[in-house]
Design a protein around this motif. Structure first.
Motif, PDB file in Angstrom:
ATOM      1  N   GLY A 139       1.173   4.755  -2.351  1.00 27.86           N
ATOM      2  CA  GLY A 139       0.874   6.031  -1.718  1.00 27.86           C
ATOM      3  C   GLY A 139      -0.273   5.974  -0.724  1.00 27.86           C
ATOM      4  N   VAL A 140      -0.632   4.766  -0.287  1.00 26.02           N
ATOM      5  CA  VAL A 140      -1.732   4.581   0.661  1.00 26.02           C
ATOM      6  C   VAL A 140      -1.150   4.144   1.999  1.00 26.02           C
ATOM      7  CG1 VAL A 140      -3.835   3.272   1.152  1.00 26.02           C
ATOM      8  CG2 VAL A 140      -3.275   3.890  -1.213  1.00 26.02           C
ATOM      9  N   PHE A 141      -1.548   4.827   3.052  1.00 25.94           N
ATOM     10  CA  PHE A 141      -1.039   4.533   4.386  1.00 25.94           C
ATOM     11  C   PHE A 141      -2.191   4.152   5.299  1.00 25.94           C
ATOM     12  CE2 PHE A 141       1.828   7.308   2.228  1.00 25.94           C
ATOM     13  CZ  PHE A 141       3.069   6.763   2.499  1.00 25.94           C
ATOM     14  N   ARG A 142      -1.960   3.106   6.101  1.00 30.27           N
ATOM     15  CA  ARG A 142      -3.004   2.639   7.023  1.00 30.27           C
ATOM     16  C   ARG A 142      -3.225   3.678   8.113  1.00 30.27           C
ATOM     17  NH1 ARG A 142      -2.344  -1.011  11.260  1.00 30.27           N
ATOM     18  NH2 ARG A 142      -0.434  -1.822  10.359  1.00 30.27           N
ATOM     19  N   ASP A 143      -4.486   3.959   8.373  1.00 25.72           N
ATOM     20  CA  ASP A 143      -4.867   4.894   9.426  1.00 25.72           C
ATOM     21  C   ASP A 143      -4.475   4.306  10.782  1.00 25.72           C
ATOM     22  OD1 ASP A 143      -6.353   6.352  11.401  1.00 25.72           O
ATOM     23  OD2 ASP A 143      -7.781   6.931   9.847  1.00 25.72           O
ATOM     24  N   PRO A 144      -3.771   5.067  11.613  1.00 30.32           N
ATOM     25  CA  PRO A 144      -3.391   4.563  12.939  1.00 30.32           C
ATOM     26  C   PRO A 144      -4.590   4.131  13.787  1.00 30.32           C
ATOM     27  CG  PRO A 144      -2.191   6.573  12.447  1.00 30.32           C
ATOM     28  CD  PRO A 144      -3.220   6.397  11.359  1.00 30.32           C
ATOM     29  N   ALA A 145      -5.763   4.627  13.474  1.00 32.77           N
ATOM     30  CA  ALA A 145      -6.958   4.228  14.220  1.00 32.77           C
ATOM     31  C   ALA A 145      -7.271   2.746  14.031  1.00 32.77           C
ATOM     32  CB  ALA A 145      -8.160   5.065  13.783  1.00 32.77           C
ATOM     33  N   THR A 146      -6.684   2.125  13.007  1.00 34.32           N
ATOM     34  CA  THR A 146      -6.945   0.711  12.740  1.00 34.32           C
ATOM     35  C   THR A 146      -5.914  -0.213  13.387  1.00 34.32           C
ATOM     36  OG1 THR A 146      -5.670   0.669  10.677  1.00 34.32           O
ATOM     37  CG2 THR A 146      -8.010   1.289  10.535  1.00 34.32           C
ATOM     38  N   ASP A 147      -4.896   0.336  14.031  1.00 35.99           N
ATOM     39  CA  ASP A 147      -3.815  -0.488  14.586  1.00 35.99           C
ATOM     40  C   ASP A 147      -4.317  -1.567  15.538  1.00 35.99           C
ATOM     41  OD1 ASP A 147      -1.996   0.944  13.120  1.00 35.99           O
ATOM     42  OD2 ASP A 147      -1.216   2.099  14.823  1.00 35.99           O
ATOM     43  N   GLU A 148      -5.201  -1.238  16.437  1.00 32.96           N
ATOM     44  CA  GLU A 148      -5.678  -2.217  17.410  1.00 32.96           C
ATOM     45  C   GLU A 148      -6.523  -3.301  16.737  1.00 32.96           C
ATOM     46  OE1 GLU A 148      -6.011  -4.448  20.650  1.00 32.96           O
ATOM     47  OE2 GLU A 148      -4.689  -2.719  20.465  1.00 32.96           O
ATOM     48  N   ILE A 149      -7.278  -2.925  15.724  1.00 31.83           N
ATOM     49  CA  ILE A 149      -8.076  -3.909  14.994  1.00 31.83           C
ATOM     50  C   ILE A 149      -7.154  -4.884  14.262  1.00 31.83           C
ATOM     51  CG2 ILE A 149      -9.758  -4.244  13.137  1.00 31.83           C
ATOM     52  CD1 ILE A 149     -10.821  -1.411  13.880  1.00 31.83           C
ATOM     53  N   VAL A 150      -6.143  -4.358  13.601  1.00 33.56           N
ATOM     54  CA  VAL A 150      -5.194  -5.207  12.883  1.00 33.56           C
ATOM     55  C   VAL A 150      -4.466  -6.121  13.864  1.00 33.56           C
ATOM     56  CG1 VAL A 150      -3.081  -5.197  11.505  1.00 33.56           C
ATOM     57  CG2 VAL A 150      -4.953  -3.628  10.938  1.00 33.56           C
ATOM     58  N   GLU A 151      -4.072  -5.590  15.003  1.00 31.54           N
ATOM     59  CA  GLU A 151      -3.389  -6.413  16.006  1.00 31.54           C
ATOM     60  C   GLU A 151      -4.323  -7.506  16.534  1.00 31.54           C
ATOM     61  OE1 GLU A 151      -0.276  -7.947  18.006  1.00 31.54           O
ATOM     62  OE2 GLU A 151      -0.213  -6.416  16.456  1.00 31.54           O
ATOM     63  N   SER A 152      -5.612  -7.233  16.631  1.00 30.96           N
ATOM     64  CA  SER A 152      -6.576  -8.260  17.033  1.00 30.96           C
ATOM     65  C   SER A 152      -6.590  -9.414  16.036  1.00 30.96           C
ATOM     66  CB  SER A 152      -7.981  -7.675  17.147  1.00 30.96           C
ATOM     67  OG  SER A 152      -8.059  -6.781  18.211  1.00 30.96           O
ATOM     68  N   PHE A 153      -6.469  -9.087  14.760  1.00 30.21           N
ATOM     69  CA  PHE A 153      -6.386 -10.121  13.732  1.00 30.21           C
ATOM     70  C   PHE A 153      -5.097 -10.922  13.870  1.00 30.21           C
ATOM     71  CE2 PHE A 153      -4.529 -11.157   9.563  1.00 30.21           C
ATOM     72  CZ  PHE A 153      -5.378 -12.192   9.205  1.00 30.21           C
ATOM     73  N   VAL A 154      -3.995 -10.239  14.064  1.00 32.93           N
ATOM     74  CA  VAL A 154      -2.701 -10.914  14.201  1.00 32.93           C
ATOM     75  C   VAL A 154      -2.730 -11.884  15.385  1.00 32.93           C
ATOM     76  CG1 VAL A 154      -0.261 -10.550  14.757  1.00 32.93           C
ATOM     77  CG2 VAL A 154      -1.381  -9.095  13.046  1.00 32.93           C
ATOM     78  N   ARG A 155      -3.296 -11.459  16.499  1.00 32.05           N
ATOM     79  CA  ARG A 155      -3.365 -12.306  17.702  1.00 32.05           C
ATOM     80  C   ARG A 155      -4.345 -13.471  17.552  1.00 32.05           C
ATOM     81  NH1 ARG A 155      -3.936  -7.216  20.589  1.00 32.05           N
ATOM     82  NH2 ARG A 155      -6.156  -7.710  20.577  1.00 32.05           N
ATOM     83  N   GLY A 156      -5.279 -13.359  16.601  1.00 29.82           N
ATOM     84  CA  GLY A 156      -6.272 -14.407  16.418  1.00 29.82           C
ATOM     85  C   GLY A 156      -7.577 -14.127  17.128  1.00 29.82           C
ATOM     86  N   ASP A 157      -7.731 -12.910  17.653  1.00 30.31           N
ATOM     87  CA  ASP A 157      -8.979 -12.540  18.318  1.00 30.31           C
ATOM     88  C   ASP A 157     -10.129 -12.428  17.325  1.00 30.31           C
ATOM     89  OD1 ASP A 157      -7.506 -12.397  20.670  1.00 30.31           O
ATOM     90  OD2 ASP A 157      -7.273 -10.222  20.543  1.00 30.31           O
ATOM     91  N   ILE A 158      -9.804 -12.024  16.087  1.00 26.05           N
ATOM     92  CA  ILE A 158     -10.785 -11.939  15.016  1.00 26.05           C
ATOM     93  C   ILE A 158     -10.203 -12.612  13.779  1.00 26.05           C
ATOM     94  CG2 ILE A 158     -11.905  -9.851  15.880  1.00 26.05           C
ATOM     95  CD1 ILE A 158     -10.354  -8.258  13.757  1.00 26.05           C
ATOM     96  N   GLU A 159     -11.076 -13.006  12.869  1.00 27.87           N
ATOM     97  CA  GLU A 159     -10.654 -13.647  11.620  1.00 27.87           C
ATOM     98  C   GLU A 159     -10.758 -12.640  10.477  1.00 27.87           C
ATOM     99  OE1 GLU A 159      -9.264 -16.595  11.342  1.00 27.87           O
ATOM    100  OE2 GLU A 159      -9.453 -16.864  13.500  1.00 27.87           O
TER     101      GLU A 159
ATOM    102  N   ASN B 179       0.826  -1.214   0.000  1.00 25.79           N
ATOM    103  CA  ASN B 179       0.000   0.000   0.000  1.00 25.79           C
ATOM    104  C   ASN B 179       0.854   1.257   0.000  1.00 25.79           C
ATOM    105  OD1 ASN B 179      -2.460  -1.305  -0.084  1.00 25.79           O
ATOM    106  ND2 ASN B 179      -2.643  -1.436   2.128  1.00 25.79           N
ATOM    107  N   ARG B 180       1.947   1.255   0.767  1.00 31.04           N
ATOM    108  CA  ARG B 180       2.836   2.425   0.792  1.00 31.04           C
ATOM    109  C   ARG B 180       3.407   2.714  -0.591  1.00 31.04           C
ATOM    110  NH1 ARG B 180       4.418   0.252   5.686  1.00 31.04           N
ATOM    111  NH2 ARG B 180       6.292  -0.648   4.754  1.00 31.04           N
TER     112      ARG B 180
END
Length: 72
Positions: free
Chosen positions: A39-59, A35-36
């Protein structure tokens, strides 16, 4: 965004093994890098959601709608 957005449901499935967590983390890093380049950058507001996916809390099927809702 309120704190309720980041709460994931309690899961009865076992936690992910370390290899799967690293695979998910690598996939997120690769997506961010791609994405970078566009020219597209992930919104920092999504960091916790993405980390939830990484941990396996969400699919993945839960991740995408949550991201769309957060960045509107």
């Amino acid at each position: 965004m309120n704190d309720l957005t980041l709460v994931s449901p309690v899961r009865s499935v076992p936690s992910l093994d370390p290899a799967e967590v690293e695979r998910r983390r690598a996939a997120v890093r690769a997506a961010d890098a791609s994405n970078r380049l566009e020219g597209v950058f992930r919104d920092p507001a999504t960091d916790e959601i993405v980390e939830s996916f990484v941990r396996g809390d969400i699919e993945l099927h839960e991740l995408l709608p949550m991201l769309r809702t957060t960045v509107r």
